[in-house]
Design an enzyme around this catalytic site. Structure first.
Site, short mmCIF file in Angstrom:
data_model
loop_
_atom_site.label_atom_id
_atom_site.label_comp_id
_atom_site.label_asym_id
_atom_site.label_seq_id
_atom_site.Cartn_x
_atom_site.Cartn_y
_atom_site.Cartn_z
N LEU A 99 0.88 -1.16 0.00
CA LEU A 99 0.00 0.00 0.00
C LEU A 99 0.92 1.22 0.00
O LEU A 99 1.94 1.22 0.68
CB LEU A 99 -0.89 0.03 1.24
N ASP A 100 0.55 2.25 -0.75
CA ASP A 100 1.45 3.40 -0.82
C ASP A 100 1.51 4.14 0.51
O ASP A 100 0.73 3.89 1.43
CB ASP A 100 1.08 4.33 -1.99
N PHE A 101 2.43 5.06 0.62
CA PHE A 101 2.75 5.76 1.87
C PHE A 101 1.52 6.44 2.48
O PHE A 101 1.34 6.46 3.70
CB PHE A 101 3.85 6.78 1.59
N THR A 135 -1.71 5.64 1.83
CA THR A 135 -2.88 4.77 1.92
C THR A 135 -2.82 3.91 3.17
O THR A 135 -1.76 3.41 3.56
CB THR A 135 -2.97 3.86 0.67
#
Length: 275
Positions: free
Chosen positions: A137-139, A141
């Site tokens: 999951l991106d930073f 999210t």
């Protein structure tokens, strides 16, 4: 001469495996007579009392290495044999662990970060096994992320050929009426710089005239794909939360909390990817 009475005692039998042609497998490939009783294995896996597990076996709901078991007292080797109940595989290897994490915002989906940002180490270290994250999951999210030391499960969950669905809740500013064509565009597909992307499902959750909340489900895993899909339609997400991976739900897990998957839950996940 009086008829000889047979003993009512029937010794436990082991499952005798067969190969793809239906021939009995070599003895070394069959269950060991000194293994564990199947109903005991099922009880330990969370299927109730041993009597309840005996009923499950009698109903033909249990298979060992692909062969349905109906007899009581069958012994198996949990370390070597594959058991399914109602089509769901049981994880019988006590050394394997799979954990659900609600990843908070501003945490890197990695076990270390060269920039010194907060990473997943603090969550994985709660367990004695060396766990690794499944996907990313991106930073910015937050939401559901799986940690596991089961390499085959991790591989299948991340491989595009298994098409594991993931659900996200997306929040973005929106004044005025909700754009009628947004959900249709997400479902029918939008063009991104690395190719088209399409949501399997998209629905409006809430809209109060200031912001909107949309739930989307898709099986692709390209980098920041959900954010980029909305950006292609002119909407920058202010919050993004993953709430589901296959049959596993985030539910009421708070940010930063972890929980080990229940045996039945894990079995459903494994069945989804053909294990």
């Amino acid at each position: 001469m009086a008829e000889r009475r047979r003993s009512a005692f029937t010794p436990p039998r082991s499952v005798r495996l067969r190969d793809s042609d239906g021939r009995p497998a070599p003895a070394a490939e069959s269950a060991s007579a000194s293994g564990e009783r199947l109903q005991k294995v099922l009880a330990r896996a969370g299927f109730g009392s041993r009597r309840a597990c005996e009923a499950i076996i009698s109903q033909g709901r249990v298979s060992v290495d692909g062969e349905t078991v109906l007899e009581q007292g069958v012994r198996i080797d949990p370390a070597r044999q594959v058991v399914h109940v109602d089509g769901r595989r049981l994880q019988l290897d006590g050394g394997k662990r799979t954990v659900a994490l609600n990843k908070p915002r501003h945490v890197v989906s990695a076990m270390s970060d060269p920039e010194g940002r907060r990473d997943l180490t603090e969550f994985a270290e709660r367990f004695p096994e060396r766990l690794y994250h499944v996907g990313r999951l991106d930073f910015e999210t937050e939401g559901l992320l799986l940690l596991t030391n089961d390499g085959e499960l991790a591989h299948r969950l991340t491989h595009p050929s298994f098409d594991v669905e993931k659900t996200y809740v997306c929040r973005f500013p929106l004044t005025g009426a909700f754009p009628r064509g947004l959900l249709k565009a997400l479902r029918e597909g939008v063009e991104l710089e690395d190719g088209p992307a399409r949501a399997d499902r998209a629905r409006l959750v809430a809209h109060d005239g200031r912001e909107a909340v949309v739930e989307v489900t898709l099986h692709e895993g390209r980098n920041r794909i959900v954010r980029r899909m909305f950006a292609s339609q002119g909407h920058e997400l202010t919050a993004l939360v993953r709430t589901r991976i296959g049959p596993i739900l985030l539910a009421d897990l708070a940010p930063g909390e972890t929980r080990e998957l229940e045996p039945k839950e894990l079995g459903t996940l494994m069945a989804e990817v053909g294990l």
